[in-house]
Design a protein around this motif. Structure first.
Motif, PDB file in Angstrom:
ATOM      1  N   VAL A  97      26.148  27.946 -19.449  1.00 12.07           N
ATOM      2  CA  VAL A  97      24.776  28.268 -19.867  1.00 12.07           C
ATOM      3  C   VAL A  97      24.392  27.400 -21.062  1.00 12.07           C
ATOM      4  CG1 VAL A  97      23.366  30.022 -20.995  1.00 12.07           C
ATOM      5  CG2 VAL A  97      24.681  30.607 -18.952  1.00 12.07           C
ATOM      6  N   LEU A  98      25.329  27.238 -22.001  1.00  5.73           N
ATOM      7  CA  LEU A  98      24.996  26.477 -23.205  1.00  5.73           C
ATOM      8  C   LEU A  98      24.834  24.991 -22.920  1.00  5.73           C
ATOM      9  CD1 LEU A  98      27.026  28.270 -25.998  1.00  5.73           C
ATOM     10  CD2 LEU A  98      24.588  28.318 -25.569  1.00  5.73           C
ATOM     11  N   GLY A 120      23.567  23.888 -20.255  1.00  6.87           N
ATOM     12  CA  GLY A 120      22.353  23.754 -19.442  1.00  6.87           C
ATOM     13  C   GLY A 120      22.593  23.620 -17.957  1.00  6.87           C
ATOM     14  N   SER A 121      23.842  23.772 -17.502  1.00 14.37           N
ATOM     15  CA  SER A 121      24.062  23.609 -16.067  1.00 14.37           C
ATOM     16  C   SER A 121      23.829  24.894 -15.296  1.00 14.37           C
ATOM     17  CB  SER A 121      25.468  23.064 -15.794  1.00 14.37           C
ATOM     18  OG  SER A 121      26.438  23.909 -16.352  1.00 14.37           O
ATOM     19  N   ARG A 122      23.751  26.026 -16.026  1.00 13.79           N
ATOM     20  CA  ARG A 122      23.431  27.269 -15.330  1.00 13.79           C
ATOM     21  C   ARG A 122      22.378  28.051 -16.103  1.00 13.79           C
ATOM     22  NH1 ARG A 122      28.352  30.749 -13.222  1.00 13.79           N
ATOM     23  NH2 ARG A 122      26.603  31.915 -12.422  1.00 13.79           N
ATOM     24  N   MET A 123      21.699  28.926 -15.378  1.00 19.49           N
ATOM     25  CA  MET A 123      20.674  29.755 -16.011  1.00 19.49           C
ATOM     26  C   MET A 123      21.259  31.082 -16.423  1.00 19.49           C
ATOM     27  SD  MET A 123      17.120  29.419 -14.011  1.00 19.49           S
ATOM     28  CE  MET A 123      17.848  29.702 -12.421  1.00 19.49           C
ATOM     29  N   LEU A 124      20.534  31.752 -17.284  1.00 17.31           N
ATOM     30  CA  LEU A 124      20.970  33.081 -17.716  1.00 17.31           C
ATOM     31  C   LEU A 124      19.977  34.097 -17.193  1.00 17.31           C
ATOM     32  CD1 LEU A 124      22.919  34.736 -19.363  1.00 17.31           C
ATOM     33  CD2 LEU A 124      21.493  34.314 -21.354  1.00 17.31           C
ATOM     34  N   ASP A 180      21.728  33.338 -26.319  1.00 14.52           N
ATOM     35  CA  ASP A 180      22.413  33.036 -25.066  1.00 14.52           C
ATOM     36  C   ASP A 180      23.805  33.662 -25.056  1.00 14.52           C
ATOM     37  OD1 ASP A 180      20.257  31.657 -24.240  1.00 14.52           O
ATOM     38  OD2 ASP A 180      21.138  29.660 -24.377  1.00 14.52           O
TER      39      ASP A 180
END
Lengths: 322, 423
Positions: free
Chosen positions: B416-417, B419-423, B385
């Motif tokens: 991202v880490l 979990g609130s946004r996607m990569l 990530d």
């Protein structure tokens, strides 16, 4: 008209149906003969094994993906697995990334399918009308479709690469095609169009071939111009084929992956929804999040198919030989 | 090689296969040349084990994907694996690798250069035996440097000096701006050379949502400044934002090539290019190398670090034999063999004293120095990530802004880490 050659039994039934046509549906059900019932049972018997196999290789994985999509689950962190309900869907649908990639996917779909439809129709007419070298023309048109997508993607990528491609020297430009969003998407769409237009034209050719020549001749006798014949006779009579061609290509285009993967690896905002699912599931090994993206993608695909079938008002199951 | 292959088969045949106890090991290799190393080890083992190889895809990301999926499924055939060090922490944290014991760790660390050693440890435990290392050098044309009045061989130069020299002479600076691991290598080297880091220091072993980024700093800004300066200037080779190592080499080989940062393999590639007539005879006479450029004048650069470690899969059924095989594969002798055949620099210091190696790698001193002062990429179970975010945040190089890029990338990384946004 039908998209497949009707089997003998089908023809018989088609006859029966045509006589039934004015009758109301319930009346038809009551009048179902022994023979029809037997035929239906035979149908189940023949299709049954395939149906079971289909269920095990498609229904099970789909159900499994739906189940996984409810978890926060990273493959490299099996202990950290937790149930989050629809949390993954909320994350996805509230993420600007999803909507951007939805936009990119939709744009690619609309552009490629529209261009392919026009080109494909032209090619289908050429194939249909070719007076000489008929077989050679058909073969030549179909060649791109015989090439594996990854291979054609590489070929187009090499052609447009600034360092050693032939496209830039040919037009005397020095554009870094894969350095920006729009030029990258242009090449991706070109490659997609080049590769799958033959598929479109093949389906349309099947539709063209089924229009009885008597219809066209009758229109000619009535004094219809070429354009009128096309608009009023050809197109309405191959509505089913057009729908199948557009539907298949739309679903295909909406799931586009290979071209993007090979040409840009998703850089410069060229990622599509399939790519998003790939990245979450395979690269990030976020099984839950990735499954949720896949489920959303599947729902969208079903939605597209539904809208097409409703929009065209064609019931493929009722299609009969003309 | 063919003969060795036959010999290995014969040994296997004599051992009678599985029944008589010679364990059959599979080594997932990342380079076809490692087959020769396996053959040599089979010869040496005299039937104690039979080491077979299975070739992984040819770039880092798909290699990781295949190994990850095999190990997640508990694949018992993964006895030995050639692992790219940045991915080791993720595998180790997931329990996919057999940790080396303290004694084994001491044995396998002996004489290993600092860089390769550092990247083989996760929370002070060794999960990968250093097999080979790799580092980037600054390559330049002597004629161009001379014209610009720059002498990288005499004293370390800075990025700004290189940029200025290229601008003066109308030449290009070959860098890797493609959005893949190559870009991460560049960003990490720039940030580390400026005294910063991508992740906060205590991030090893932290849960994903607690990992913090240290990118929003002066070092992160310096990296963005240097990258965008090159990308927005005439010294940028065509297609910089999609240029990997080979594209950089092609740009450097062109008439207006002046400078380039790249791995040592280019030396043998230049030789091949000469032989093939892609560049004129004697091209290499004008080529020289120096240490990776500094970001801050007077402060030693943190050189990019690559390489491969050999790990033992957690689900192997032949632990002892696998350990023996690791010992053989990473022995200085095999490292030398690998260096001469695959062109990959050894991880052990003593290999560089070998006259044969010195002859084949005239830049051996620069490589050894680079492997000693190297800056490993962030060691984190969430490296995948981390690199993905950095590759998005610092790409394309011509759109970077020293004011906003570091903070935006750092925020994105943390989002991202957790979990609130996607990569």
């Amino acid at each position: 008209m039908s998209t497949t050659v009707p089997a003998a039994a089908g023809e018989v039934r088609a006859e029966a149906d045509r006589q039934d046509a004015p009758a109301a549906a319930p009346a038809r059900r009551q009048r179902m003969t022994d023979r029809a019932r037997k035929e239906r049972n035979l149908g189940w018997l023949l299709a049954g094994p395939a149906f079971v196999v289909m269920l095990s290789v498609t229904a099970y994985p789909i159900a499994n993906a739906v189940w996984y999509s409810l978890f926060d689950f990273r493959l490299t962190d099996p202990d950290g697995r937790s149930f989050v309900g629809l949390g993954n869907y909320a994350t996805i649908l509230s993420d600007v990334l999803f909507w951007r990639q939805f936009g990119v996917t939709a744009a690619i779909t609309v552009v490629t399918v529209a261009v392919e439809f026009v080109l494909g129709f032209a090619l289908a007419l050429v194939m249909h009308r070719a007076l000489f070298l008929r077989k050679s023309v058909r073969t030549a048109i179909l060649v791109p479709y015989g090439i594996i997508t990854v291979v054609s993607a590489y070929a187009w990528q090499y052609a447009f690469t600034p360092a050693y491609g032939f496209v830039n020297p040919l037009f005397g430009s020095d554009l870094d095609w894969f350095g920006e969003t729009v030029p990258s998407l242009v090449v991706i769409c070109l490659s997609e169009i080049w590769k799958t237009t033959p598929f479109m034209s093949l389906l349309l050719l099947a539709g063209l071939a089924q229009i009885p020549s008597t219809y066209i001749e009758a229109a000619k006798v009535d004094g219809a111009t070429a354009w009128q014949r096309f608009r009023k006779v050809v197109v309405p009579n191959m509505k089913g084929a057009i729908m199948v061609a557009l539907l298949f290509r739309t679903l295909d285009a909406f799931r586009i992956f290979d071209n993007v993967f090979v040409m840009t690896q998703g850089a410069n905002g060229t990622e599509t929804l399939s790519f998003l699912a790939y990245r979450q599931t395979i690269t990030r090994v976020m099984i839950g999040l990735g499954s949720a993206v896949s489920v959303i993608l599947a729902v969208l695909v079903v939605l597209i198919a539904f809208l097409f079938i409703k929009g065209f008002k064609v019931n493929l199951a009722e299609q009969r030989g003309a | 090689m063919g003969a060795l292959g036959v010999a290995a088969t014969v040994v296997a045949a004599c051992g009678g296969g599985e029944t008589s106890g010679a364990p059959e090991l599979t080594w997932y290799i990342n380079n076809a040349v490692q087959v020769e190393i396996a053959d040599a080890c089979n010869e040496e083992a005299e039937g104690a084990y039979v080491l077979k190889t299975s070739l992984l895809p040819n770039s880092a990301a798909p290699q990781r994907e295949q190994l990850l999926r095999r190990l997640a499924a508990g694949d018992t055939t993964v006895d030995l694996l050639s692992l790219d060090p940045p991915f080791m922490a993720e595998f180790a944290n997931a329990g996919f690798l057999r940790p080396f014991t303290a004694e084994e760790q001491e044995e396998l660390s002996q004489g290993v250069l600092e860089g390769p050693l550092e990247q083989s440890l996760y929370e002070d435990t060794m999960f990968s035996a250093p097999f080979y290392g790799n580092t980037q050098l600054l390559w330049y044309k002597k004629s161009v440097a001379e014209e610009a009045g720059l002498d990288p061989a005499a004293a370390p130069v800075t990025w700004d000096q290189v940029i200025e020299a290229a601008e003066q002479t109308g030449t290009t600076v070959g860098v890797q701006g493609r959005r893949n691991e190559s870009l991460m290598v560049w960003v990490n080297a720039l940030v580390s050379s400026a005294g910063g880091s991508i992740l906060a220091e205590d991030s090893q072993g932290a849960a994903a949502e607690d990992v913090e980024s240290a990118l929003d700093s002066e070092a992160g800004a310096e990296a963005a400044r240097i990258m965008s300066t090159i990308a927005n200037s005439d010294i940028a080779p065509a297609g910089l934002s999609t240029a990997g190592e080979e594209e950089s080499r092609a740009a450097f080989q062109a008439d207006d090539g002046g400078f380039m940062v790249n791995w040592p393999y280019v030396w043998t590639a230049f030789e091949a290019a000469e032989a093939a007539g892609a560049v004129e005879e004697g091209f290499r006479d004008d080529i020289a190398w120096a240490r990776y450029p500094q970001v801050v004048e007077g402060e030693a650069s943190a050189t990019p670090l690559g390489g491969i470690g050999v790990s033992i899969g957690a689900y192997t059924e032949h632990e002892e034999a696998a350990l023996e095989a690791v010992r053989c594969v990473r022995s200085p002798e095999r490292q030398k063999q690998n260096m001469l055949t695959a062109g990959e620099p050894a991880a052990s210091a003593e290999v560089y004293d070998d006259p044969e190696v010195q002859e084949a790698f005239p830049m051996y001193e620069a490589i050894r120095e680079g492997l000693t002062d190297a800056a490993p990429r962030p060691i984190s179970p969430y490296y995948g990530d981390v690199t993905g975010v950095v590759q998005q945040g610092y790409h394309p190089p011509d759109a970077l802004d020293e004011q906003t890029t570091p903070a935006r990338t750092a925020d994105f990384l943390e989002a991202v880490l957790d979990g609130s946004r996607m990569l």
